[in-house]
Design a protein around this motif. Structure first.
Motif, short mmCIF file in Angstrom:
data_model
loop_
_atom_site.label_atom_id
_atom_site.label_comp_id
_atom_site.label_asym_id
_atom_site.label_seq_id
_atom_site.Cartn_x
_atom_site.Cartn_y
_atom_site.Cartn_z
N LYS A 163 23.67 11.61 15.11
CA LYS A 163 22.50 10.80 15.46
C LYS A 163 22.77 9.94 16.68
CE LYS A 163 21.03 10.39 10.62
NZ LYS A 163 20.87 9.43 9.49
N ASN A 164 24.03 9.63 16.93
CA ASN A 164 24.40 8.80 18.06
C ASN A 164 24.87 9.60 19.27
OD1 ASN A 164 24.43 5.67 17.33
ND2 ASN A 164 24.94 6.82 15.47
N GLY A 165 24.71 10.93 19.22
CA GLY A 165 24.91 11.74 20.41
C GLY A 165 26.31 12.26 20.66
N TRP A 166 27.23 12.09 19.72
CA TRP A 166 28.61 12.52 19.96
C TRP A 166 28.91 13.88 19.32
CZ3 TRP A 166 30.40 9.62 23.63
CH2 TRP A 166 30.05 8.27 23.70
N THR A 167 28.29 14.17 18.20
CA THR A 167 28.57 15.41 17.47
C THR A 167 27.28 16.17 17.23
OG1 THR A 167 28.33 14.35 15.30
CG2 THR A 167 30.51 14.30 16.29
N SER A 168 27.36 17.23 16.45
CA SER A 168 26.22 18.10 16.16
C SER A 168 25.75 18.75 17.46
CB SER A 168 25.11 17.31 15.46
OG SER A 168 24.14 18.20 14.96
N PHE A 169 24.49 19.19 17.51
CA PHE A 169 24.00 19.95 18.66
C PHE A 169 23.49 18.99 19.73
CE2 PHE A 169 23.57 22.59 14.88
CZ PHE A 169 24.28 23.71 15.27
N GLN A 170 24.09 19.05 20.91
CA GLN A 170 23.75 18.17 22.03
C GLN A 170 23.54 19.01 23.29
OE1 GLN A 170 23.26 14.95 21.44
NE2 GLN A 170 24.09 14.98 19.36
N ILE A 171 22.83 18.41 24.26
CA ILE A 171 22.57 19.09 25.52
C ILE A 171 23.45 18.48 26.61
CG2 ILE A 171 20.81 19.62 27.25
CD1 ILE A 171 18.71 19.31 25.06
N GLY A 172 24.13 19.35 27.36
CA GLY A 172 24.99 18.86 28.42
C GLY A 172 25.89 19.95 28.95
N ALA A 173 27.09 19.55 29.38
CA ALA A 173 28.07 20.49 29.92
C ALA A 173 29.46 20.10 29.45
CB ALA A 173 28.02 20.50 31.44
N SER A 174 30.34 21.09 29.37
CA SER A 174 31.67 20.83 28.86
C SER A 174 32.69 21.73 29.54
CB SER A 174 31.72 21.05 27.33
OG SER A 174 33.00 20.76 26.81
N ALA A 175 33.87 21.19 29.77
CA ALA A 175 35.01 21.96 30.29
C ALA A 175 36.07 22.02 29.20
CB ALA A 175 35.59 21.31 31.54
N THR A 176 36.57 23.22 28.92
CA THR A 176 37.56 23.40 27.86
C THR A 176 38.70 24.28 28.35
OG1 THR A 176 36.33 25.31 26.99
CG2 THR A 176 35.85 23.15 26.01
N GLY A 177 39.81 24.23 27.66
CA GLY A 177 40.94 25.07 28.00
C GLY A 177 42.16 24.75 27.16
N SER A 178 43.23 25.45 27.41
CA SER A 178 44.48 25.21 26.70
C SER A 178 45.66 25.55 27.60
CB SER A 178 44.54 26.05 25.42
OG SER A 178 44.48 27.43 25.71
N PHE A 179 46.79 24.90 27.32
CA PHE A 179 48.01 25.13 28.08
C PHE A 179 49.18 24.67 27.24
CE2 PHE A 179 46.12 21.09 29.21
CZ PHE A 179 47.17 20.19 29.07
N ASP A 180 50.38 24.92 27.70
CA ASP A 180 51.59 24.52 26.98
C ASP A 180 52.35 23.47 27.78
OD1 ASP A 180 51.06 26.33 24.95
OD2 ASP A 180 52.19 27.94 25.92
N VAL A 181 52.83 22.46 27.08
CA VAL A 181 53.73 21.47 27.67
C VAL A 181 55.09 21.71 27.02
CG1 VAL A 181 54.23 19.03 28.02
CG2 VAL A 181 51.86 19.83 28.02
N GLY A 182 55.92 22.48 27.68
CA GLY A 182 57.16 22.94 27.06
C GLY A 182 56.82 23.87 25.92
N VAL A 183 57.23 23.49 24.70
CA VAL A 183 56.91 24.30 23.51
C VAL A 183 55.70 23.75 22.77
CG1 VAL A 183 59.30 25.06 23.23
CG2 VAL A 183 58.53 22.95 22.10
N LEU A 184 55.06 22.72 23.33
CA LEU A 184 53.93 22.07 22.66
C LEU A 184 52.60 22.62 23.15
CD1 LEU A 184 53.09 19.71 20.72
CD2 LEU A 184 52.89 18.30 22.79
#
Length: 383
Positions: A163-184
Motif C-alpha cells: 500500500k505504501n509503494g515498496w512491494t506488490s505490483f508497482q509501475i517503474g523500472a529496475s536494474a538487476t544482476g548477480s556477480f561473485d565477490v571471491g567465493v561469495l
C-alpha cells in the motif's frame, strides 16, 4: 533536493561496473544460439486458488471484521485467485510478461485485474533492465510467486508495504544482476517506482520512490542467504523511507526430510495512513507515522512420492506487525499453522488446511482490528 541529487550520483556509480561487465559480455558473445533458436517463444501459466473459510470467533466475519450487531458471515466459499499469464521470449535477451487475476472481478476491478505487464532485457548475468508493471525486489516474498509460498498467503507486512509503494505490483523500472565477490555470490536489484500501486493512469505526484535489495549467499550447502533492503523517496513533498533485513535457509535432514526457515524484519513510513487522515487530524510530518514488524516461518517438508501424493508439509508463520507504532500503537500478532498435501511436482496440485489466529493489543469494535480465529481449507492447481 541535494539528497536526491546525491542519490542519482550514487546510483550511477553503483551501476558503472554492471554496465562495463554487460558490455564485455555483449562484445564477446556469439550469435550461434540466436541462429539456432526460433523466436518468439511462448509459455502459458495459470493458477487457480479456491477456499473454504470458517470464522470461529463470535461476531467476527470471514474477512476478520467485527460486527457488534451479530450479523457477521461466518462461513463462506471463495475464489481467491484465478490467474492467467503469458511469458514471451522475443529473443535470447528480451522477454515480455503479462499476468492477470480474473478473480479480481468479484469486487470493484478498478486498479486491479492486470498484475504483471513488463518487458525485460538481459545484457548478461551482471545486468538486466525491467520496465513496466512488476513486483520490485524488496524482501523475501516479492521474489516468490504466491502459489509456491509455504503458507496460505503473504504476510501482513507484505500487503502494508505494498500500500505504501515498496512491494506488490508497482509501475517503474529496475536494474538487476548477480556477480561473485571471491567465493561469495551476490545479487542486486535497484528500482525507481511511482509508488502508487498497479494500473494507475499516472503518478499521483512527481515524487518517486528509490529502492534497492542486495542478497549475499552465505552457504550454498544449506542455502543460507542474507538480504538487505532499503528505500527512500518523496510523496507530496514528504520524505519517506523503508528498510528491511531477511534471512532464508534450507537444511537437508535426510533424503526425504528437509527443514527451511524464513525470517524477515521491515520498518518504514506509513504515508498511506498519513495521507488518509484529515489534515487537521494528523501531524506535520509523515515520518511520525511508521510501521514495523517481523515474521518467522519454519517449514518441515517430507517427501513421500506415493502414487499421486508427492509430499507433506507443516509450517507455522508467526508475525508481529504494527501499522503506527510511534503514535497509536496496536500490535497485531498473527499465527498461521498449516498442513499441506502436494500432488505432482512444484505444487501442481495442493491442498492446505490450517488456521489464521489474530491477536491485537487492543480490540476496536466494528473494525478489522479485532481478535479472530479463522479456519481455512485451500485448494490450488497451477500450470
Amino acid at each position: 533536493m541535494r539528497k536526491f541529487e546525491l542519490i542519482k550520483i550514487v546510483f550511477v556509480i553503483l551501476m558503472l561496473p554492471s554496465f562495463i561487465n554487460a558490455q564485455i559480455d555483449v562484445n564477446q558473445a556469439t550469435t550461434n544460439s540466436e541462429e539456432v533458436a526460433n523466436y518468439p517463444q511462448f509459455k502459458f501459466k495459470g493458477l487457480f486458488q479456491a477456499r473454504f473459510l470458517g470464522a470461529l470467533s463470535d461476531n467476527v466475519d470471514v474477512l476478520g471484521v467485527h460486527n457488534s450487531a451479530g450479523e457477521a458471515t461466518q462461513t463462506s466459499f471463495d475464489v481467491k485467485r484465478m490467474r492467467v499469464g503469458l511469458n514471451t521470449k522475443l529473443s535470447e535477451q528480451t522477454e515480455v510478461v503479462i499476468l492477470v487475476n480474473l478473480a479480481d472481478f468479484k469486487s470493484d476491478p478498478k486498479n486491479k485485474v492486470l498484475e504483471n505487464a513488463y518487458a525485460k532485457y538481459t545484457f548478461s548475468k551482471y545486468f538486466a533492465v525491467t520496465g513496466g508493471q512488476f513486483r520490485p525486489a524488496f524482501g523475501i516474498e516479492e521474489l516468490v510467486p504466491v502459489d509456491v509460498i509455504k503458507s496460505f498467503d503473504f504476510s501482513n507486512q507484505y500487503y502494508e508495504f505494498g500500500k505504501n509503494g515498496w512491494t506488490s505490483f508497482q509501475i517503474g523500472a529496475s536494474a538487476t544482476g548477480s556477480f561473485d565477490v571471491g567465493v561469495l555470490p551476490v545479487s542486486y536489484a535497484i528500482s525507481i517506482l511511482n509508488g502508487t500501486g498497479r494500473n494507475q493512469e499516472k503518478d499521483k505526484d512527481s515524487g518517486k520512490q528509490y529502492s534497492t535489495r542486495w542478497v549475499f549467499g552465505l552457504s550454498k550447502l544449506n542455502k543460507i542467504n542474507l538480504g538487505l533492503n532499503g528505500g527512500i523517496g518523496k510523496v507530496f513533498d514528504q520524505d519517506v523511507f523503508a528498510l528491511g533485513v531477511d534471512i532464508t535457509s534450507d537444511f537437508k535432514i535426510t533424503d526425504a526430510l528437509t527443514f527451511d526457515m524464513q525470517v524477515e524484519y521491515k520498518q518504514g513510513t506509513n504515508h498511506n495512513l498519513y495521507f488518509s487522515l484529515p489534515v487537521d487530524g494528523r501531524t506535520l510530518n509523515a515520518d511520525d507515522y511508521q510501521m514495523r514488524g517481523y515474521y518467522i516461518m519454519p517449514n518441515l517438508r517430507y517427501r513421500i512420492d506415493y502414487k499421486k501424493l508427492s509430499s507433506l508439509e507443516f509450517s507455522c508463520r508467526y508475525e508481529s506487525f504494527d501499522t503506527n507504532f510511534r503514535l497509536k500503537s496496536n500490535v497485531r500478532q498473527t499465527y498461521v499453522p498449516m498442513m499441506s498435501l502436494e500432488f505432482g511436482k512444484a505444487y501442481t496440485g495442493r491442498i492446505g488446511l490450517g488456521f489464521q489466529i489474530d491477536r491485537y493489543d487492543k480490540n476496536i469494535p466494528d473494525t478489522s482490528m479485532y481478535n479472530e480465529n479463522l479456519f481455512i481449507v485451500q485448494f490450488q492447481t497451477r500450470l
